[in-house]
Structures are given as C-alpha cells and as structure tokens.
Design a protein around this motif. Sequence first.
Motif, short mmCIF file in Angstrom:
data_model
loop_
_atom_site.label_atom_id
_atom_site.label_comp_id
_atom_site.label_asym_id
_atom_site.label_seq_id
_atom_site.Cartn_x
_atom_site.Cartn_y
_atom_site.Cartn_z
N UNK A 1 0.82 -1.21 0.00
CA UNK A 1 0.00 0.00 0.00
C UNK A 1 0.86 1.26 0.00
N UNK A 2 2.15 1.11 0.13
CA UNK A 2 3.05 2.25 0.22
C UNK A 2 3.80 2.18 1.53
N UNK A 3 4.99 2.77 1.53
CA UNK A 3 5.86 2.75 2.72
C UNK A 3 6.01 1.32 3.23
N UNK A 4 5.59 1.07 4.47
CA UNK A 4 5.77 -0.26 5.07
C UNK A 4 4.45 -0.97 5.32
N UNK A 5 3.39 -0.48 4.69
CA UNK A 5 2.06 -1.02 4.94
C UNK A 5 1.60 -1.95 3.81
N UNK A 6 1.00 -3.08 4.22
CA UNK A 6 0.48 -4.07 3.27
C UNK A 6 -0.95 -4.43 3.65
N UNK A 7 -1.75 -4.68 2.63
CA UNK A 7 -3.10 -5.21 2.83
C UNK A 7 -3.03 -6.67 2.43
N UNK A 8 -3.46 -7.55 3.32
CA UNK A 8 -3.32 -8.99 3.07
C UNK A 8 -4.69 -9.66 3.11
N UNK A 9 -5.07 -10.28 2.02
CA UNK A 9 -6.29 -11.08 1.97
C UNK A 9 -5.97 -12.48 2.44
N UNK A 10 -6.79 -12.99 3.36
CA UNK A 10 -6.63 -14.36 3.84
C UNK A 10 -8.02 -14.98 3.84
N UNK A 11 -8.27 -15.84 2.88
CA UNK A 11 -9.60 -16.38 2.61
C UNK A 11 -10.58 -15.21 2.48
N UNK A 12 -11.59 -15.11 3.33
CA UNK A 12 -12.57 -14.04 3.17
C UNK A 12 -12.27 -12.82 4.04
N UNK A 13 -11.18 -12.88 4.81
CA UNK A 13 -10.81 -11.78 5.70
C UNK A 13 -9.71 -10.93 5.08
N UNK A 14 -9.54 -9.75 5.63
CA UNK A 14 -8.53 -8.83 5.15
C UNK A 14 -7.81 -8.23 6.36
N UNK A 15 -6.48 -8.17 6.30
CA UNK A 15 -5.67 -7.69 7.42
C UNK A 15 -4.72 -6.60 6.94
N UNK A 16 -4.34 -5.71 7.85
CA UNK A 16 -3.37 -4.65 7.56
C UNK A 16 -2.10 -4.96 8.33
N UNK A 17 -0.99 -5.04 7.61
CA UNK A 17 0.31 -5.33 8.21
C UNK A 17 1.21 -4.11 8.05
N UNK A 18 1.82 -3.69 9.16
CA UNK A 18 2.82 -2.63 9.12
C UNK A 18 4.15 -3.26 9.54
N UNK A 19 5.05 -3.40 8.60
CA UNK A 19 6.31 -4.11 8.89
C UNK A 19 7.25 -3.29 9.76
N UNK A 20 7.21 -1.97 9.68
CA UNK A 20 8.07 -1.15 10.55
C UNK A 20 7.63 -1.22 12.00
N UNK A 21 6.32 -1.18 12.22
CA UNK A 21 5.79 -1.25 13.59
C UNK A 21 5.68 -2.70 14.07
N UNK A 22 5.86 -3.65 13.15
CA UNK A 22 5.73 -5.09 13.44
C UNK A 22 4.35 -5.38 14.02
N UNK A 23 3.34 -4.93 13.29
CA UNK A 23 1.96 -5.15 13.72
C UNK A 23 1.11 -5.74 12.59
N UNK A 24 0.07 -6.45 12.99
CA UNK A 24 -0.95 -6.95 12.06
C UNK A 24 -2.28 -6.79 12.77
N UNK A 25 -3.32 -6.49 12.02
CA UNK A 25 -4.62 -6.28 12.67
C UNK A 25 -5.20 -7.58 13.24
#
Length: 103
Positions: free
Chosen positions: A20-44
Amino acid sequence: MLDDIGGLGKLARHCYSRWCGANEFEVDHFLDKYVVDLDKKTCTCGMFQLNAYPCCHAYAAIADRRDPIEVYIADCYKKDMYLKCYSHMIHAVPGQKEWVQTG
Ligand SMILES: [Zn+2]
C-alpha cells in the motif's frame, strides 16, 4: 524464498499481499482482510505484536518485500539469546524434607 519457520510458509500460501506504500500491506486471507505494518511489526489480527514473531499475514508481506524473516523475529526466540539465558549454573534443589519450616 523465505524459510518456512513454524509452518508459516504453508499458512501464507493462502494469503495475498498488496503493498500500500511505505511499510504497509493489505493482506487477503480467505474471506478476511488484514493490515500489516512491517516497521511497527503489527498486524490487525494481533498475533504479530502478541508473539513478537510474524503471523502468516506478516509472513506474506515480508515475502512480498523479499526481506529476511529474521529481522522480524524477537531476539528472545534466537539461539544466541537462548544460550546466553541458560549459560549460568542452575543450582540443585533439595527434597521437601530439607525445606525450612515456616509459620
Ligand atoms: Zn496477522
């Protein structure tokens, strides 16, 4: 190709990561969607920050960015830290009959 640490690679096969830009990714996992920030080492999903190592969603983002996965794993899981932690002597403990009686 990343090492398949703890079977994360198998789980991540079902994840589709979009940068999504910078260190943020949107990840589809089956029917769910998660936001991952690799710099902050977080996932929703919460597991990345809870366990201090990547969840399958973060793993998919890390693979997408072609980063080494070791960067995202806390030092407490690494062999050097384990050896350092247990490098001191662990004293023997006597049996219960030897324990000091207290009030
Ligand atoms: Zn996650």
